[in-house]
Design a protein around this motif. Structure first.
Motif, PDB file in Angstrom:
ATOM      1  N   GLN A  31       0.849  -1.195   0.000  1.00 53.10           N
ATOM      2  CA  GLN A  31       0.000   0.000   0.000  1.00 53.10           C
ATOM      3  C   GLN A  31       0.887   1.249   0.000  1.00 53.10           C
ATOM      4  N   THR A  32       0.483   2.250  -0.784  1.00 48.00           N
ATOM      5  CA  THR A  32       1.334   3.426  -0.968  1.00 48.00           C
ATOM      6  C   THR A  32       1.279   4.428   0.171  1.00 48.00           C
ATOM      7  N   ALA A  33       0.090   4.602   0.794  1.00 46.65           N
ATOM      8  CA  ALA A  33      -0.124   5.783   1.636  1.00 46.65           C
ATOM      9  C   ALA A  33       0.300   7.013   0.829  1.00 46.65           C
ATOM     10  N   SER A  34       0.976   7.976   1.447  1.00 49.54           N
ATOM     11  CA  SER A  34       1.279   9.231   0.759  1.00 49.54           C
ATOM     12  C   SER A  34       2.451   9.161  -0.205  1.00 49.54           C
ATOM     13  N   VAL A  35       3.126   8.019  -0.285  1.00 52.70           N
ATOM     14  CA  VAL A  35       4.170   7.874  -1.301  1.00 52.70           C
ATOM     15  C   VAL A  35       3.595   8.102  -2.698  1.00 52.70           C
ATOM     16  N   VAL A  36       2.311   7.800  -2.894  1.00 53.06           N
ATOM     17  CA  VAL A  36       1.679   7.962  -4.212  1.00 53.06           C
ATOM     18  C   VAL A  36       1.653   9.425  -4.658  1.00 53.06           C
ATOM     19  N   LYS A  37       1.888  10.342  -3.751  1.00 51.48           N
ATOM     20  CA  LYS A  37       1.884  11.761  -4.117  1.00 51.48           C
ATOM     21  C   LYS A  37       3.001  12.100  -5.096  1.00 51.48           C
ATOM     22  N   LEU A  38       4.083  11.317  -5.087  1.00 53.57           N
ATOM     23  CA  LEU A  38       5.119  11.509  -6.101  1.00 53.57           C
ATOM     24  C   LEU A  38       4.561  11.190  -7.482  1.00 53.57           C
ATOM     25  N   ASP A  39       3.770  10.142  -7.573  1.00 59.95           N
ATOM     26  CA  ASP A  39       3.129   9.767  -8.831  1.00 59.95           C
ATOM     27  C   ASP A  39       2.192  10.872  -9.316  1.00 59.95           C
ATOM     28  N   ILE A  40       1.424  11.437  -8.401  1.00 56.50           N
ATOM     29  CA  ILE A  40       0.520  12.543  -8.758  1.00 56.50           C
ATOM     30  C   ILE A  40       1.323  13.719  -9.294  1.00 56.50           C
ATOM     31  N   LEU A  41       2.424  14.039  -8.634  1.00 55.84           N
ATOM     32  CA  LEU A  41       3.264  15.159  -9.079  1.00 55.84           C
ATOM     33  C   LEU A  41       3.785  14.930 -10.486  1.00 55.84           C
ATOM     34  N   GLU A  42       4.295  13.748 -10.769  1.00 55.34           N
ATOM     35  CA  GLU A  42       4.860  13.495 -12.092  1.00 55.34           C
ATOM     36  C   GLU A  42       3.781  13.496 -13.168  1.00 55.34           C
ATOM     37  N   ALA A  43       2.583  13.016 -12.836  1.00 56.06           N
ATOM     38  CA  ALA A  43       1.478  13.073 -13.795  1.00 56.06           C
ATOM     39  C   ALA A  43       1.107  14.521 -14.094  1.00 56.06           C
ATOM     40  N   ALA A  57       0.060  28.857 -11.174  1.00 56.98           N
ATOM     41  CA  ALA A  57       0.459  29.239  -9.821  1.00 56.98           C
ATOM     42  C   ALA A  57      -0.288  28.412  -8.785  1.00 56.98           C
ATOM     43  N   GLU A  58      -1.566  28.172  -9.034  1.00 57.63           N
ATOM     44  CA  GLU A  58      -2.359  27.369  -8.096  1.00 57.63           C
ATOM     45  C   GLU A  58      -1.862  25.927  -8.068  1.00 57.63           C
ATOM     46  N   GLU A  59      -1.569  25.363  -9.229  1.00 57.17           N
ATOM     47  CA  GLU A  59      -1.058  23.990  -9.272  1.00 57.17           C
ATOM     48  C   GLU A  59       0.290  23.879  -8.577  1.00 57.17           C
ATOM     49  N   ARG A  60       1.129  24.865  -8.769  1.00 55.65           N
ATOM     50  CA  ARG A  60       2.437  24.846  -8.101  1.00 55.65           C
ATOM     51  C   ARG A  60       2.273  24.933  -6.587  1.00 55.65           C
ATOM     52  N   GLU A  61       1.334  25.739  -6.148  1.00 58.25           N
ATOM     53  CA  GLU A  61       1.093  25.853  -4.707  1.00 58.25           C
ATOM     54  C   GLU A  61       0.557  24.534  -4.141  1.00 58.25           C
ATOM     55  N   LEU A  62      -0.386  23.925  -4.856  1.00 58.04           N
ATOM     56  CA  LEU A  62      -0.929  22.645  -4.405  1.00 58.04           C
ATOM     57  C   LEU A  62       0.151  21.563  -4.392  1.00 58.04           C
ATOM     58  N   ALA A  63       0.989  21.552  -5.418  1.00 57.69           N
ATOM     59  CA  ALA A  63       2.074  20.575  -5.481  1.00 57.69           C
ATOM     60  C   ALA A  63       3.045  20.760  -4.314  1.00 57.69           C
ATOM     61  N   ALA A  64       3.346  22.000  -3.985  1.00 57.20           N
ATOM     62  CA  ALA A  64       4.243  22.269  -2.868  1.00 57.20           C
ATOM     63  C   ALA A  64       3.649  21.774  -1.555  1.00 57.20           C
ATOM     64  N   LEU A  65       2.383  22.044  -1.334  1.00 55.52           N
ATOM     65  CA  LEU A  65       1.717  21.567  -0.115  1.00 55.52           C
ATOM     66  C   LEU A  65       1.712  20.040  -0.073  1.00 55.52           C
ATOM     67  N   MET A  66       1.454  19.420  -1.207  1.00 52.64           N
ATOM     68  CA  MET A  66       1.349  17.966  -1.288  1.00 52.64           C
ATOM     69  C   MET A  66       2.685  17.282  -0.998  1.00 52.64           C
ATOM     70  N   ASP A  71       0.274  17.304   2.356  1.00 50.95           N
ATOM     71  CA  ASP A  71      -1.107  17.757   2.558  1.00 50.95           C
ATOM     72  C   ASP A  71      -2.068  16.896   1.729  1.00 50.95           C
ATOM     73  N   ASN A  72      -3.017  16.258   2.408  1.00 54.84           N
ATOM     74  CA  ASN A  72      -3.951  15.357   1.723  1.00 54.84           C
ATOM     75  C   ASN A  72      -4.970  16.093   0.871  1.00 54.84           C
ATOM     76  N   ASP A  73      -5.444  17.236   1.348  1.00 59.41           N
ATOM     77  CA  ASP A  73      -6.435  17.991   0.573  1.00 59.41           C
ATOM     78  C   ASP A  73      -5.834  18.460  -0.751  1.00 59.41           C
ATOM     79  N   ALA A  74      -4.579  18.896  -0.713  1.00 61.27           N
ATOM     80  CA  ALA A  74      -3.920  19.333  -1.947  1.00 61.27           C
ATOM     81  C   ALA A  74      -3.770  18.165  -2.913  1.00 61.27           C
ATOM     82  N   ALA A  75      -3.405  16.986  -2.381  1.00 62.74           N
ATOM     83  CA  ALA A  75      -3.269  15.803  -3.232  1.00 62.74           C
ATOM     84  C   ALA A  75      -4.610  15.437  -3.868  1.00 62.74           C
ATOM     85  N   SER A  76      -5.673  15.472  -3.089  1.00 64.73           N
ATOM     86  CA  SER A  76      -6.995  15.124  -3.619  1.00 64.73           C
ATOM     87  C   SER A  76      -7.439  16.103  -4.691  1.00 64.73           C
TER      88      SER A  76
END
Length: 227
Positions: A31-43, A57-66, A71-76
């Motif tokens: 199971q990934t837990a938050s490791v999957v956030k790297l996958d989200i970033l690369e996508a 700018a908004e995407e960059r801010e969300l990516a930074a939080l994630m 940050d789970n809300d940013a990832a979602s």
């Protein structure tokens, strides 16, 4: 690793300069837990390249939080804006990721350490991601908050900076035992090593961290060549 339950693990390491590799259950899905956030970033970065415009700018801010704060809300938000499983699956095929099973409840996705090495490789050298994308991701991964700098960084040479993403969560389906993982690019033996250590069925978060860090040291030592 004293007192830690081995549970279920998947470990992979690659010294990119020499090509020396190490794996233990490297193709076993965890199971990934938050490791999957790297996958989200690369996508996100691939989609931005395809669109011919940098992340907003908004995407960059969300990516930074994630990445920096996990940050789970940013990832979602990014997951939904990208288009979820179908879009990430398509991105993964381009990134060389073959056995990751993504779920809309993204933290419950599963992945082997070998796939995480493919994601790290895409950040380290020219390939699907261009230089600007790789630099942006690397900058985020080298500036995570202090309390999240554990994990594969334990294998790094003293005084060096590790680019990493960690994940941790108690698993309801496993009686509340913990999923703990860490993936990143470390400097070991004077050169870059791609390193992924994923664990589940751990008795506590701290026990999982101890196991991840112990396995990270073993894997890095197995591939590094003093320079």
């Amino acid at each position: 690793m004293t007192g830690a339950s081995v549970g279920h693990v998947s470990v992979a390491a690659l010294d990119v300069a020499t090509g020396r590799s190490f794996g233990y259950a490297a193709d076993t899905s965890i199971q990934t837990a938050s490791v999957v956030k790297l996958d989200i970033l690369e996508a996100l970065l691939l989609q931005s390249q395809d669109d011919g415009i940098p992340p907003s700018a908004e995407e960059r801010e969300l990516a930074a939080l994630m990445i920096q704060q996990s940050d789970n809300d940013a990832a979602s938000r990014l997951w939904e804006d990208l288009g979820g499983v179908p879009v990430l699956d398509a991105a993964n095929r381009r990134l060389g990721v073959r056995d990751t099973h993504l779920l809309d409840h993204w933290g419950s996705s599963t992945t082997p350490a070998s796939d995480q090495l493919a994601l790290l490789a895409a950040l380290h050298a020219p390939g699907p991601l261009d230089a600007d994308s790789r630099r942006f991701a690397h900058d985020l991964m080298t500036s995570v908050v202090e309390e999240q700098r554990w994990g594969v960084s334990a294998a790094a040479d003293p005084g060096t900076t590790t680019a990493l993403k960690n994940g941790w969560t108690p698993a309801d389906a496993d009686g509340g035992r913990w999923v703990v993982g860490s993936v990143g690019i470390v400097t070991a033996g004077g050169g870059p090593v791609l390193l992924a250590v994923l664990t589940e069925h751990q008795p506590s978060k701290d026990a999982g961290i101890d196991l991840v860090e112990g396995l990270s040291r073993i894997a890095a030592e197995a591939v590094r060549t003093p320079r």
